[in-house]
Design a protein around this motif. Structure first.
Motif, PDB file in Angstrom:
ATOM      1  N   GLY A  44       0.812  -1.208   0.000  1.00 57.96           N
ATOM      2  CA  GLY A  44       0.000   0.000   0.000  1.00 57.96           C
ATOM      3  C   GLY A  44       0.849   1.262   0.000  1.00 57.96           C
ATOM      4  N   ILE A  45       0.227   2.337  -0.409  1.00 58.70           N
ATOM      5  CA  ILE A  45       0.926   3.619  -0.510  1.00 58.70           C
ATOM      6  C   ILE A  45       1.352   4.117   0.867  1.00 58.70           C
ATOM      7  N   GLY A  46       0.495   3.957   1.863  1.00 60.62           N
ATOM      8  CA  GLY A  46       0.790   4.465   3.206  1.00 60.62           C
ATOM      9  C   GLY A  46       1.985   3.792   3.849  1.00 60.62           C
ATOM     10  N   TRP A  47       1.994   2.459   3.857  1.00 64.39           N
ATOM     11  CA  TRP A  47       3.119   1.746   4.472  1.00 64.39           C
ATOM     12  C   TRP A  47       4.390   1.929   3.658  1.00 64.39           C
ATOM     13  N   PHE A  48       4.271   1.978   2.352  1.00 63.96           N
ATOM     14  CA  PHE A  48       5.438   2.211   1.510  1.00 63.96           C
ATOM     15  C   PHE A  48       6.011   3.606   1.780  1.00 63.96           C
ATOM     16  N   SER A  49       5.140   4.596   1.939  1.00 65.04           N
ATOM     17  CA  SER A  49       5.592   5.955   2.244  1.00 65.04           C
ATOM     18  C   SER A  49       6.224   6.020   3.630  1.00 65.04           C
ATOM     19  N   LEU A  50       5.689   5.249   4.570  1.00 60.54           N
ATOM     20  CA  LEU A  50       6.264   5.230   5.917  1.00 60.54           C
ATOM     21  C   LEU A  50       7.695   4.700   5.869  1.00 60.54           C
ATOM     22  N   LEU A  51       7.897   3.612   5.162  1.00 61.74           N
ATOM     23  CA  LEU A  51       9.243   3.036   5.077  1.00 61.74           C
ATOM     24  C   LEU A  51      10.197   3.930   4.291  1.00 61.74           C
ATOM     25  N   LEU A  52       9.727   4.455   3.170  1.00 59.21           N
ATOM     26  CA  LEU A  52      10.563   5.311   2.345  1.00 59.21           C
ATOM     27  C   LEU A  52      10.815   6.668   3.015  1.00 59.21           C
ATOM     28  N   PHE A  58       9.867  13.681   3.089  1.00 59.24           N
ATOM     29  CA  PHE A  58       8.755  14.299   2.360  1.00 59.24           C
ATOM     30  C   PHE A  58       7.693  13.274   1.976  1.00 59.24           C
ATOM     31  N   MET A  59       8.042  12.011   1.923  1.00 63.33           N
ATOM     32  CA  MET A  59       7.057  10.955   1.630  1.00 63.33           C
ATOM     33  C   MET A  59       6.016  10.856   2.732  1.00 63.33           C
ATOM     34  N   TRP A  60       6.412  11.147   3.992  1.00 64.15           N
ATOM     35  CA  TRP A  60       5.450  11.143   5.091  1.00 64.15           C
ATOM     36  C   TRP A  60       4.409  12.238   4.877  1.00 64.15           C
ATOM     37  N   TYR A  61       4.866  13.385   4.414  1.00 62.10           N
ATOM     38  CA  TYR A  61       3.944  14.495   4.183  1.00 62.10           C
ATOM     39  C   TYR A  61       3.014  14.208   3.005  1.00 62.10           C
ATOM     40  N   TYR A  62       3.545  13.554   1.999  1.00 58.72           N
ATOM     41  CA  TYR A  62       2.707  13.150   0.861  1.00 58.72           C
ATOM     42  C   TYR A  62       1.591  12.208   1.328  1.00 58.72           C
ATOM     43  N   ALA A  63       1.949  11.216   2.136  1.00 55.30           N
ATOM     44  CA  ALA A  63       0.948  10.274   2.644  1.00 55.30           C
ATOM     45  C   ALA A  63      -0.018  10.964   3.606  1.00 55.30           C
ATOM     46  N   ALA A  64       0.469  11.938   4.375  1.00 50.66           N
ATOM     47  CA  ALA A  64      -0.413  12.680   5.284  1.00 50.66           C
ATOM     48  C   ALA A  64      -1.447  13.476   4.490  1.00 50.66           C
ATOM     49  N   ILE A  65      -1.017  14.053   3.380  1.00 53.58           N
ATOM     50  CA  ILE A  65      -1.964  14.781   2.528  1.00 53.58           C
ATOM     51  C   ILE A  65      -3.015  13.829   1.974  1.00 53.58           C
ATOM     52  N   LEU A  66      -2.577  12.641   1.543  1.00 48.88           N
ATOM     53  CA  LEU A  66      -3.548  11.650   1.061  1.00 48.88           C
ATOM     54  C   LEU A  66      -4.512  11.233   2.170  1.00 48.88           C
ATOM     55  N   ALA A  84      -0.403   6.002   9.825  1.00 49.48           N
ATOM     56  CA  ALA A  84       0.943   5.851  10.390  1.00 49.48           C
ATOM     57  C   ALA A  84       1.896   6.871   9.777  1.00 49.48           C
ATOM     58  N   SER A  85       1.783   7.107   8.500  1.00 43.88           N
ATOM     59  CA  SER A  85       2.633   8.098   7.849  1.00 43.88           C
ATOM     60  C   SER A  85       2.293   9.513   8.313  1.00 43.88           C
ATOM     61  N   ALA A  86       1.031   9.790   8.545  1.00 47.17           N
ATOM     62  CA  ALA A  86       0.633  11.112   9.059  1.00 47.17           C
ATOM     63  C   ALA A  86       1.189  11.336  10.462  1.00 47.17           C
ATOM     64  N   ILE A  87       1.191  10.302  11.282  1.00 42.70           N
ATOM     65  CA  ILE A  87       1.768  10.413  12.624  1.00 42.70           C
ATOM     66  C   ILE A  87       3.276  10.616  12.537  1.00 42.70           C
ATOM     67  N   ALA A  88       3.930   9.909  11.633  1.00 40.13           N
ATOM     68  CA  ALA A  88       5.374  10.095  11.434  1.00 40.13           C
ATOM     69  C   ALA A  88       5.680  11.519  10.969  1.00 40.13           C
TER      70      ALA A  88
END
Length: 105
Positions: A44-52, A58-66, A84-88
């Motif tokens: 998924g995009i969220g977990w992938f963004s969290l790891l990346l 900036f990937m965390w912010y991208y996922a937070a916007i989503l 999880a990415s929004a929290i990160a």
């Protein structure tokens, strides 16, 4: 009610002929909607963004916007990873503000 009995009887006749029946849930018409794997290698995009995000925050912010634009309404399986990415992203922002505050003071 008669139509339902007619459908059930033809299904039984088809079953006796050796044909396969499609299993359906009468209340949920979208049973196979989420059968395909998630994007980004199946996680998924969220977990992938969290790891990346550990490499490029900036990937965390991208996922937070989503997450805040409710992207998870398209696929509810994305909700936990995007959250999880929004929290990160929030934690990263707080750490950066504290570090900038210490350096400038």
């Amino acid at each position: 009610m008669g139509d339902l009995n007619q459908q059930a009887s033809t299904d039984l006749v088809d079953q006796r002929k050796g044909e396969y029946l499609l299993i359906r849930d009468a209340e949920d018409g979208q049973l196979g909607r989420f059968d395909k794997p998630l994007p980004c290698f199946g996680c998924g995009i969220g977990w992938f963004s969290l790891l990346l995000g550990f490499v490029c925050p900036f990937m965390w912010y991208y996922a937070a916007i989503l997450y805040f634009r409710k992207y998870y309404h398209k696929d509810p399986r994305e909700r936990s990873g995007l959250a999880a990415s929004a929290i990160a992203a929030l934690i990263c922002t707080i750490v950066v503000v504290i570090i900038v505050g210490i350096v400038l003071l």
